[in-house]
Scaffold this active site. Structure first.
Site, PDB file in Angstrom:
ATOM      1  N   THR A  23      66.627  66.119  49.573  1.00  0.00           N
ATOM      2  CA  THR A  23      65.398  65.350  50.298  1.00  0.00           C
ATOM      3  C   THR A  23      65.642  65.844  51.571  1.00  0.00           C
ATOM      4  O   THR A  23      66.294  66.060  52.591  1.00  0.00           O
ATOM      5  CB  THR A  23      65.497  63.567  50.106  1.00  0.00           C
ATOM      6  N   THR A  54      60.319  65.888  48.613  1.00  0.00           N
ATOM      7  CA  THR A  54      61.748  65.657  47.560  1.00  0.00           C
ATOM      8  C   THR A  54      61.268  66.435  46.502  1.00  0.00           C
ATOM      9  O   THR A  54      60.253  66.879  45.802  1.00  0.00           O
ATOM     10  CB  THR A  54      62.025  64.205  47.647  1.00  0.00           C
ATOM     11  N   SER A  91      61.685  55.462  43.798  1.00  0.00           N
ATOM     12  CA  SER A  91      61.787  56.083  45.030  1.00  0.00           C
ATOM     13  C   SER A  91      63.117  55.098  45.528  1.00  0.00           C
ATOM     14  O   SER A  91      62.605  54.290  45.520  1.00  0.00           O
ATOM     15  CB  SER A  91      61.058  56.349  45.391  1.00  0.00           C
ATOM     16  N   SER A  92      63.747  55.699  47.084  1.00  0.00           N
ATOM     17  CA  SER A  92      64.483  54.928  47.659  1.00  0.00           C
ATOM     18  C   SER A  92      63.755  55.450  49.228  1.00  0.00           C
ATOM     19  O   SER A  92      63.952  55.266  50.523  1.00  0.00           O
ATOM     20  CB  SER A  92      65.952  55.269  47.982  1.00  0.00           C
ATOM     21  N   GLY A 127      67.962  61.440  51.563  1.00  0.00           N
ATOM     22  CA  GLY A 127      69.808  60.863  50.824  1.00  0.00           C
ATOM     23  C   GLY A 127      69.726  60.098  50.012  1.00  0.00           C
ATOM     24  O   GLY A 127      70.824  59.095  49.693  1.00  0.00           O
TER      25      GLY A 127
HETATM   26  N1  GLY Z   1      64.698  61.305  44.772  1.00  0.00           N
HETATM   27  C1  GLY Z   1      64.568  60.613  45.546  1.00  0.00           C
HETATM   28  C2  GLY Z   1      63.816  59.181  45.894  1.00  0.00           C
HETATM   29  O1  GLY Z   1      62.730  58.901  45.276  1.00  0.00           O
HETATM   30  O2  GLY Z   1      64.706  58.586  46.884  1.00  0.00           O
END
Ligand code: GLY
Length: 561
Positions: A373, A391, A444-445, A465
């Site tokens: 990302t 990302t 997502s994060s 991350g």
């Molecule tokens: N694919 C990483 C996120 O969405 O956090």
């Protein structure tokens, strides 16, 4: 000499892409100039150039993302998605959710084999791993907050793709490390593949990508979601097991959502709501550690780290159970971030002993972590702020390049819980709330965040991350507010990470040994890792003095107006 060349470049018609001595700038202090922080010096410069042309923060963030799609193909993208949080000088707060969606032909069991086991190779690699891309729609949704026409914002990226740019040592090494996967997942030779090893200073030219960008320049979002580019995406799907259709592409829409806004010690935190778990986790962690008056402990001391790890444990247990696309689930955000709920969650905190993860949620074993990302933080001289995290999910996403169009496709489908209880590539466990359904956005994060003080931007921050994103943003914010670290130290001091499952706590190299020992005595299991995240941060004081810091862990760099 470098400075002279730099000035020459600014005053000439030469573009940065022709300049091989790339200038990485890690920290800039200024008062009346706009600042752009991103993962790549050429992308930060593209954004800064747009500011110099009279664009605002929202113009600059479009140009920076487009440039990252060229010079930072590991995560910068046209074929992925992300989230934008903006605060205008008028006080308006807004978000743009340009997260990918599950194709119409997707289903809850699409990655399960005959025995009902999850085949994560299919959700992580190749064409079946691809969600419907949202980034280009995101650029056009951002445009209504911008001043310049899209045609101009695309030009730096087109120049970089057409004329090429020189690879840094890190980029060359990363391309070499993925060559085997590029060979495996592409039926035709891509510009990212070559027989010899890539070296620092090699020029990467992307003619097909330049053509795609020009189609967007000529036809707007339709230059991507319809016509030739869409047809090339569908042709690529058909070279393997892809299921995205022309209809999926044509129907893609961004969602403009109300940000999560909450108070933290007199500061107003503005962050991303579901379908990113980032804003909720950030609110939960800040509020829970707030119950223990974090500011009275020293940065990275045993006491402070224990409190924060326990806040992380409880927040991530909630992530697995309750969080998903708010258009598909019963959205419990207000309950999850309420003081009453968090106080009851915090009752089991014991300052003498690690809480077992089984006490805050059901245990399921977990494999590896990964960190991709990319994030952009921008402040313009008029006081507009923007934070974008975008990302492809994994490194170079699905590893599939659209033949003739020149960009990587994401592997974002792996962010769904492909089988409830089975962790994704970042080790995050999802429950039913994050199951696959056509049209649904995967959890997502990503945590693009703007902190306001007296209504004005104070901190603009975010990081890549995977699941370490919310915990890194959390630490960066308390580093400034509670521990009074300088912006530079707030970004670069060693970080740690815990996510409920697995039970262990990751610590970055150079983490204080005394803290590690103190935590081990309380039954914490620590694991040393080389690095966590790459935070891009701008901190502004009440007089308007701004400090922009690009993370020292990569080629990240600040661009100045
Ligand atoms: N694919 C990483 C996120 O969405 O956090």
């Amino acid at each position: 000499m470098k400075k002279l060349l730099f000035l020459l470049l600014l005053s000439s018609n030469l573009t940065f892409s022709q300049f091989t001595d790339i200038n990485i700038i890690k920290e800039v202090r200024t008062k009346d100039k706009g600042l752009v922080v991103s993962a790549h010096p050429l992308a930060s410069e593209a954004g800064a150039k747009i500011l110099r042309m009279g664009g605002n923060a929202y113009d600059a963030v479009i140009a920076t993302q487009l440039a990252l799609a060229v010079v930072y193909p590991q995560a910068g993208n046209l074929g992925g998605g992300g989230f934008l949080v903006g605060v205008k000088n008028s006080g308006e707060k807004f978000t743009i959710d340009f997260r990918e969606t599950a194709p119409e032909k997707s289903s809850g069991d699409m990655y399960l084999d005959k025995k009902g086991n999850a085949n994560t190779d299919l959700s992580q690699n190749g064409r079946l791993a691809v969600g419907v891309p949202g980034s280009v729609a995101g650029f056009f949704a951002t445009l209504k907050h911008a001043k310049l026409p899209m045609e101009k914002l695309l030009q730096p990226a087109i120049d970089l793709a057409e004329q090429g740019f020189s690879l840094t040592e890190k980029e060359a090494g990363l391309l070499n490390s993925q060559m085997e996967y590029f060979n495996q997942h592409n039926k035709t030779m891509t510009v990212f593949q070559q027989k010899e090893q890539w070296k620092q200073g090699d020029i990467l030219v992307q003619k097909d990508l330049a053509l795609t960008l020009k189609l967007i320049q000529q036809n707007g979002a339709k230059g991507f979601y319809e016509g030739k580019t869409a047809e090339l995406i569908i042709a690529e799907m058909k070279r393997g097991n892809g299921i995205i259709t022309l209809k999926d592409l044509k129907n893609y829409k961004v969602a403009e959502r109300k940000p999560i806004v909450f108070d933290y010690k007199g500061n107003e935190i503005v962050s991303m709501p579901l379908p990113s778990s980032g804003g909720i986790l950030l609110a939960q962690m800040l509020k829970m550690s707030g119950f223990e008056n974090l500011e009275k402990y020293k940065h990275n001391s045993g006491e402070a780290v224990q409190i924060m790890v326990e806040a992380e444990r409880r927040a991530f247990a909630d992530r697995a159970e309750y969080m998903g696309d708010p258009d598909f689930i019963n959205d419990k955000t207000q309950l999850l971030i309420s003081d009453e709920y968090l106080k009851s969650r915090w009752k089991s905190f014991d300052k003498n002993l690690a809480t077992r993860s089984s006490e805050v949620g059901k245990i399921i074993p977990q494999p590896k972590e990964s960190t991709e990302t990319t994030h952009i933080s921008i402040l313009d001289k008029e006081g507009n702020a923007v934070a974008v995290t975008t990302t492809l999910n994994g490194l170079y996403g699905s590893k599939v390049v659209v033949t003739g169009a020149g960009f990587f496709l994401n592997n974002e489908m792996d962010d769904f819980s492909v089988k409830p209880g089975v962790p994704n590539m970042f080790g995050a466990v999802g429950g039913e709330a994050n199951s696959i359904k056509p049209g649904k956005r995967m959890l997502s994060s990503m945590t693009p965040t703007i902190v306001l003080k007296n209504g004005k931007p104070f901190i603009i921050v975010g990081t890549p991350g995977g699941t370490t994103i919310p915990t890194s943003v959390y630490q960066s914010i308390v580093n400034v507010i509670d521990f009074k670290l300088s912006p530079n130290m707030s970004v670069n001091a060693p970080k740690f990470h815990h996510q409920w499952l697995p039970e262990n706590v990751l610590v970055e190299r150079h983490f204080p040994e005394t803290t590690i020992k103190a935590l081990e005595k309380k039954n914490y299991k620590l694991e040393r890792v080389s690095q966590i995240g790459r935070t891009e941060m701008i901190v502004i004081d009440e007089k308007g003095n701004a400090v922009a810091v690009a993370d020292g862990r990569g080629d990240d760099s600040v661009g100045v107006e």
